[in-house]
Design an enzyme around this catalytic site. Structure first.
Site, PDB file in Angstrom:
ATOM      1  CB  SER A   1      -1.023   0.478   1.313  1.00 15.88           C
ATOM      2  OG  SER A   1      -1.633   1.169   1.325  1.00 15.88           O
TER       3      SER A   1
ATOM      4  CD  GLN B   1      -3.140   1.236  -2.124  1.00 12.79           C
ATOM      5  OE1 GLN B   1      -2.296   1.323  -2.056  1.00 12.79           O
ATOM      6  NE2 GLN B   1      -4.107   2.332  -2.986  1.00 12.79           N
TER       7      GLN B   1
ATOM      8  CE1 TYR C   1      -6.635   4.465  -1.155  1.00  9.80           C
ATOM      9  CE2 TYR C   1      -4.685   3.968  -0.028  1.00  9.80           C
ATOM     10  CZ  TYR C   1      -6.177   4.099  -0.281  1.00  9.80           C
ATOM     11  OH  TYR C   1      -6.775   3.019   0.389  1.00  9.80           O
TER      12      TYR C   1
ATOM     13  CB  THR D   1      -6.900   2.649  -4.238  1.00  7.19           C
ATOM     14  OG1 THR D   1      -6.504   1.106  -3.855  1.00  7.19           O
ATOM     15  CG2 THR D   1      -8.466   1.899  -3.731  1.00  7.19           C
TER      16      THR D   1
ATOM     17  NE  ARG E   1     -12.342   3.608   6.474  1.00  6.15           N
ATOM     18  CZ  ARG E   1     -11.806   2.924   5.795  1.00  6.15           C
ATOM     19  NH1 ARG E   1     -10.590   2.488   6.400  1.00  6.15           N
ATOM     20  NH2 ARG E   1     -11.189   3.652   4.739  1.00  6.15           N
TER      21      ARG E   1
ATOM     22  CE  LYS F   1      -7.846  -2.794  -2.946  1.00  2.99           C
ATOM     23  NZ  LYS F   1      -8.167  -2.285  -2.196  1.00  2.99           N
TER      24      LYS F   1
ATOM     25  CG  HIS G   1     -11.316   0.148   0.455  1.00  4.79           C
ATOM     26  ND1 HIS G   1     -10.792   1.043  -0.189  1.00  4.79           N
ATOM     27  CD2 HIS G   1     -10.374   0.335   1.779  1.00  4.79           C
ATOM     28  CE1 HIS G   1      -9.408   1.481   0.301  1.00  4.79           C
ATOM     29  NE2 HIS G   1      -9.718   1.451   1.191  1.00  4.79           N
TER      30      HIS G   1
ATOM     31  NE  ARG H   1     -10.461  -0.820   6.163  1.00  5.69           N
ATOM     32  CZ  ARG H   1     -10.134  -0.867   7.269  1.00  5.69           C
ATOM     33  NH1 ARG H   1     -10.707  -1.789   8.372  1.00  5.69           N
ATOM     34  NH2 ARG H   1      -9.291   0.099   8.207  1.00  5.69           N
TER      35      ARG H   1
HETATM   36  C1  LIG Z   1      -7.110  -2.199   7.475  1.00  4.92           C
HETATM   37  C2  LIG Z   1      -6.902  -2.090   6.147  1.00  4.92           C
HETATM   38  C3  LIG Z   1      -6.659  -1.397   5.149  1.00  4.92           C
HETATM   39  C4  LIG Z   1      -6.290  -1.511   3.707  1.00  4.92           C
HETATM   40  N1  LIG Z   1      -5.482  -0.141   3.108  1.00  4.92           N
HETATM   41  C5  LIG Z   1      -5.942  -0.599   1.890  1.00  4.92           C
HETATM   42  C6  LIG Z   1      -5.102   0.277   1.873  1.00  4.92           C
HETATM   43  O1  LIG Z   1      -3.952   1.080   1.901  1.00  4.92           O
HETATM   44  N2  LIG Z   1      -4.933   0.733  -0.170  1.00  4.92           N
HETATM   45  C7  LIG Z   1      -6.691  -0.319  -0.707  1.00  4.92           C
HETATM   46  O2  LIG Z   1      -5.813  -0.181  -1.905  1.00  4.92           O
HETATM   47  N3  LIG Z   1      -6.807  -0.936   0.560  1.00  4.92           N
HETATM   48  C8  LIG Z   1      -6.884  -1.497   1.134  1.00  4.92           C
HETATM   49  N4  LIG Z   1      -7.644  -2.328   2.445  1.00  4.92           N
HETATM   50  C9  LIG Z   1      -8.718  -2.865   1.406  1.00  4.92           C
HETATM   51  C10 LIG Z   1      -8.042  -3.764   0.795  1.00  4.92           C
HETATM   52  O3  LIG Z   1      -7.085  -4.148   0.458  1.00  4.92           O
HETATM   53  C11 LIG Z   1      -9.218  -5.355   0.244  1.00  4.92           C
HETATM   54  O4  LIG Z   1      -9.567  -4.637  -0.688  1.00  4.92           O
HETATM   55  C12 LIG Z   1      -9.596  -5.662   1.683  1.00  4.92           C
HETATM   56  O5  LIG Z   1      -9.476  -5.788   2.690  1.00  4.92           O
HETATM   57  C13 LIG Z   1     -10.797  -6.948   1.159  1.00  4.92           C
HETATM   58  O6  LIG Z   1     -11.595  -7.585   2.293  1.00  4.92           O
HETATM   59  P1  LIG Z   1     -10.951  -8.790   3.069  1.00  4.92           P
HETATM   60  O7  LIG Z   1     -10.059  -7.856   4.318  1.00  4.92           O
HETATM   61  O8  LIG Z   1     -12.487  -8.361   3.582  1.00  4.92           O
HETATM   62  O9  LIG Z   1     -10.559  -9.924   2.478  1.00  4.92           O
HETATM   63  C14 LIG Z   1      -7.818  -1.642   3.534  1.00  4.92           C
HETATM   64  C15 LIG Z   1      -8.566  -2.986   4.156  1.00  4.92           C
HETATM   65  C16 LIG Z   1      -7.933  -3.283   5.833  1.00  4.92           C
HETATM   66  C17 LIG Z   1      -8.708  -4.241   6.538  1.00  4.92           C
END
Ligand SMILES: Cc1cc2nc3c(=O)[nH]c(=O)nc-3n(C[C@H](O)[C@H](O)[C@H](O)COP(=O)(O)O)c2cc1C
Length: 376
Positions: A104, A125, A127, A153, A162, A247, A271, A274
């Site tokens: 990330s 990834q 941003y 992303t 959140r 993404k 995401h 989230r």
């Molecule tokens: C704690 C956390 C931090 C995340 N940070 C990013 C990020 O920095 N960039 C991004 O594209 N997605 C981020 N995501 C989303 C994940 O890349 C992914 O889409 C998601 O966790 C998939 O779902 P799952 O946790 O149920 O497998 C984050 C998810 C979590 C749980």
């Protein structure tokens, strides 16, 4: 470890509440978060028999590279909150087992350090931040370490609400309050290890990371690009000569846009529940998006994937690769050997499913109940 849920339980025992909430939580009422997992309940197989599929292969070819399994480590920001060095641990394990690892932009270890251990399995990834010079330097650094695949992303024009983080008063870097001190007292091992390791920082965002403490939502705001448009994607496509993946899409029109712009792949994702609380589960959009994209585009999906069975369902619906987020965070929390343990578990679960449905990995669509017009 018998199933991925065991890692979540172990991580919950080790992490203070505000950190566990940050990882496990979703936005709003956590509808999208719940729905991501629930969506797998509706997908069913109609197995074939007597095909002699006793030791099925799980390898796949994605964007010209062969991987040992059709899943990778999703990009996760602020991973150093759970354990110092979590990103390099994940990169090492991904390289050892030959699956992709996506670092990330909001990582707590540098692009260079993680790329060194993840080698050819390193993806970045991206941003876009609100500082153009920082954006240019991120892309240049990714290119300089030999990264072949850039993942932009786009589902964070603004941060999701959140509520757990708001209630916990989560700050980046974390701040001691009466509430957090109380939570730390219940998790002394994490507290001591963290105190010795120092405060995790956004290691790749030099000009931003040195600034004052902010709420987590404010940190996310700095990494959000509310004015980003398809023109920006077109420019990035022009300037990045490796594979480009977008993404955070769910709508087939957006997938079509990517096809038109010559983007190599998309990640259907909300995401991990989230961002938009009422977002549809990405798996529910797979078949339609595959139809729109045709066979050439790489389709990746994530959200709620917790077993080899879930991975098989995603492939049957048209995905080339699946990303897994939280289970890898829990594995890194519990310890480095649990990361390879998790990869091995998912591979053996997938092998088991393939043997039981009676088709090789590339023919999973043939046993999907909905493709056979049968009630699921
Ligand atoms: C704690 C956390 C931090 C995340 N940070 C990013 C990020 O920095 N960039 C991004 O594209 N997605 C981020 N995501 C989303 C994940 O890349 C992914 O889409 C998601 O966790 C998939 O779902 P799952 O946790 O149920 O497998 C984050 C998810 C979590 C749980």
């Amino acid at each position: 470890m018998i199933e991925t849920r065991d890692l979540e339980i172990a991580a919950q025992r080790y992490l203070p509440r505000f950190v566990f909430d940050f990882v496990s939580g979703g936005s709003g009422q956590e509808r999208a978060l719940r729905n991501n997992s629930d969506a797998f309940e509706q997908i069913k197989f109609i197995p074939k028999t007597l095909n002699g599929i006793s030791s099925p292969s799980t390898s796949v070819n994605v964007l010209g590279k062969s991987y040992c399994a059709p899943f990778g480590v999703a990009p996760i920001g602020m991973l150093g909150l759970v354990r110092k060095g979590a990103e390099t641990m994940l990169g090492r394990a991904a390289c050892e087992r030959n699956i992709p690892m996506i670092l990330s932009t909001a990582a707590t270890q540098s692009i260079e350090d993680v790329a060194k251990v993840a080698e050819e399995n390193f993806w970045f990834q991206y941003y876009p931040t609100q500082l153009q010079s920082l954006n240019d330097s991120l892309i240049k650094r990714a290119r300089d370490v030999g990264c072949q695949t850039l993942m932009l992303t786009v589902d964070t024009p603004v941060p999701g609400r959140r509520l757990r983080d708001v209630r916990n008063g989560l700050q980046i870097p974390p701040r001691l309050t009466l509430k957090t001190i109380g939570q730390l007292a219940l998790r002394p091992r994490w507290a001591i290890e963290r105190a010795l390791a120092g405060t995790p920082e956004l290691a790749n965002l030099g000009p931003m990371s040195g600034e004052a403490q902010r709420s987590f939502a404010d940190t996310m705001r700095l990494l959000s690009a509310p004015s980003m448009t398809w023109e920006d994607v077109a420019k990035l496509r022009e300037g990045w000569h490796g594979h480009l993946i977008v993404k955070g899409l769910l709508h087939p029109d957006d997938v079509l846009h990517c096809v038109t712009l010559g983007v190599d792949g998309v990640v259907l994702s909300n995401h991990g529940g989230r961002q938009l609380d009422s977002a549809i589960a990405p798996t529910a959009m797979l078949s339609t998006c595959r139809q729109v994209a045709g066979d050439k585009m790489t389709i990746i999906v994530d959200g709620g994937v917790r077993s080899g069975d879930d991975i098989a369902k995603c492939l049957a619906l048209g995905a080339d690769l699946v990303l897994i987020g939280r289970p890898f965070v829990y594995a890194a929390t519990v310890g480095e050997q649990h990361i390879t343990g998790l990869i091995d578990l998912l591979v053996s679960e997938l092998e088991n499913t393939l043997s039981l449905v009676g088709v090789p990995i590339e023919q999973l669509a043939e046993v999907l109940a909905q493709n056979l017009g049968k009630p699921s």
